[in-house]
Design a protein around this motif. Sequence first.
Motif, PDB file in Angstrom:
ATOM      1  N   ASN A 192     -85.817 -71.848 -93.552  1.00 36.70           N
ATOM      2  CA  ASN A 192     -85.668 -72.866 -94.586  1.00 36.70           C
ATOM      3  C   ASN A 192     -85.631 -74.227 -93.900  1.00 36.70           C
ATOM      4  O   ASN A 192     -84.678 -74.552 -93.207  1.00 36.70           O
ATOM      5  CB  ASN A 192     -84.390 -72.609 -95.389  1.00 36.70           C
ATOM      6  N   CYS A 245     -79.517 -76.552 -94.966  1.00 39.75           N
ATOM      7  CA  CYS A 245     -80.822 -76.623 -94.297  1.00 39.75           C
ATOM      8  C   CYS A 245     -81.524 -77.944 -94.594  1.00 39.75           C
ATOM      9  O   CYS A 245     -82.241 -78.490 -93.744  1.00 39.75           O
ATOM     10  CB  CYS A 245     -81.703 -75.463 -94.742  1.00 39.75           C
ATOM     11  N   VAL A 287     -84.831 -74.173 -90.318  1.00 42.55           N
ATOM     12  CA  VAL A 287     -83.557 -73.540 -89.956  1.00 42.55           C
ATOM     13  C   VAL A 287     -83.653 -72.039 -90.231  1.00 42.55           C
ATOM     14  O   VAL A 287     -84.107 -71.629 -91.305  1.00 42.55           O
ATOM     15  CB  VAL A 287     -82.393 -74.144 -90.765  1.00 42.55           C
ATOM     16  N   PRO A 333     -81.322 -80.641 -90.905  1.00 44.84           N
ATOM     17  CA  PRO A 333     -82.438 -79.804 -90.454  1.00 44.84           C
ATOM     18  C   PRO A 333     -82.445 -79.533 -88.953  1.00 44.84           C
ATOM     19  O   PRO A 333     -83.202 -78.663 -88.489  1.00 44.84           O
ATOM     20  CB  PRO A 333     -83.674 -80.606 -90.883  1.00 44.84           C
ATOM     21  N   GLU A 375     -78.428 -73.014 -98.130  1.00 40.35           N
ATOM     22  CA  GLU A 375     -79.737 -73.577 -98.451  1.00 40.35           C
ATOM     23  C   GLU A 375     -79.676 -75.107 -98.498  1.00 40.35           C
ATOM     24  O   GLU A 375     -80.584 -75.800 -98.026  1.00 40.35           O
ATOM     25  CB  GLU A 375     -80.238 -73.010 -99.770  1.00 40.35           C
TER      26      GLU A 375
END
Length: 439
Positions: A207, A183, A210, A187, A180
């Motif tokens: 996310n 991401c 991504v 990006p 997370e």
Amino acid sequence: MELTIYHTNDIHSHLHEYARISAYLAEARPKLDHPSLYLDIGDHVDLSAPVTEATMGIKNVELLNQAQCDLATIGNNEGMTISHDALNTLYDKANFHVTCSNVFDEQGRLPRNMSPSYIKEIEGVRILFIAATAPFTPFYRALDWVVTNPLEAIKDEVQANEGAYDLLIIMSHVGVFFDEKLCQEIPEIDLILGSHTHHYFEQGEMNNGVLMAAAGKYGYFLGEVTLEIENKSVVNKVAKLHPVETLPDFETNFEAEGKALLSDAIINRPVNLPRKTNVISQTAYMLAESVFEFTNADCTIINAGLIVKDVIADEVTEYDIHQMLPHHINVVSIKLNGQELKNVILKSQKQEYINEHAQGLGFRGDIFGGYILYNLGFIESESKYFINGEEIDDETTYILGTIDMYTFGRYFPTLKDQPTDYLMPEFLRDIFKEKLLEY
């Protein structure tokens, strides 16, 4: 162009389930009218399976070859549960590429047969694959590896390959929370194939642009991602999972194969070592004594549930010991002062987990069981604590021999931040086997 990427992760030597996945791939991939790849995202190896133990993971590589794997990375099981030399030779006969960006030896070299990243060109589209694994620094250092920050390692590889790729795919064996963060940090990533935390996404998860995809654990799912690519860019991406129940099934003999490979007798006489989790048995006491001696400690604490199966037989084989202690648990020596040791003893007497169903942290049993103290004594009513018959001094430094599972903070928070030596690569079963020769 369409590209289908099949992916597995955290198989942990659940080889029957993996055989079903392999059979499906053999049927499905030739039927596609567009290119496909199959990637494994680490922790395929787990020495809790006898056939994996007997071959030090070579059997797993053979199975990845049979599944026509294109690219793989390592998880903490490949990196930390086999010896330095075993990791260096693990992929000698691999028919697939292996990549990992953040594990090096002390001379700065990657493990043999690995690259820091990998570019695959398909129909003129250059795809950069970068992998990283979880940074369990003390464990890697104990095996003479250096593990670096996975985020920085990935960023370095992205920069090093600038202008040389069109698509960017990350193979992350670091966990969902790391993914997370990734991401947000990078990006431009097209796809993250995740693992380590045994999470899964039924249809992937977007996310910050991504796509995150992951396939759980133990071969319960096969992951599939389809990318639509136009002008060397992804214009659509879709993820799904295939539950293992929907895949072909057939008989396998991995357990029998492993048992045969571990059939050498260690002791050729009758042995009676029962398993009991709620009392101090001879078996648990012997295990505690073996840890005490191996760590050269002042005292030892373990839990009785580490013994998963008893050994009551006319002879004892390597397989018997493996079944008795199937964990990839190592022992540690921890320095702590007398007051801290008293706190550990006091907490152990609460027996909070004696009947708890435990999992994770390398544990391969079911019931956690009661604590076993070796070379320790106490008179609770008088608040007196003893090592080898002498009263513990609050300011004196002592060495506690125990298991790595206790250093993560769940059972004994006091132990998490103490100076610790991880004694590797020997597992509990290796140490106990030597002790058993004195039986």
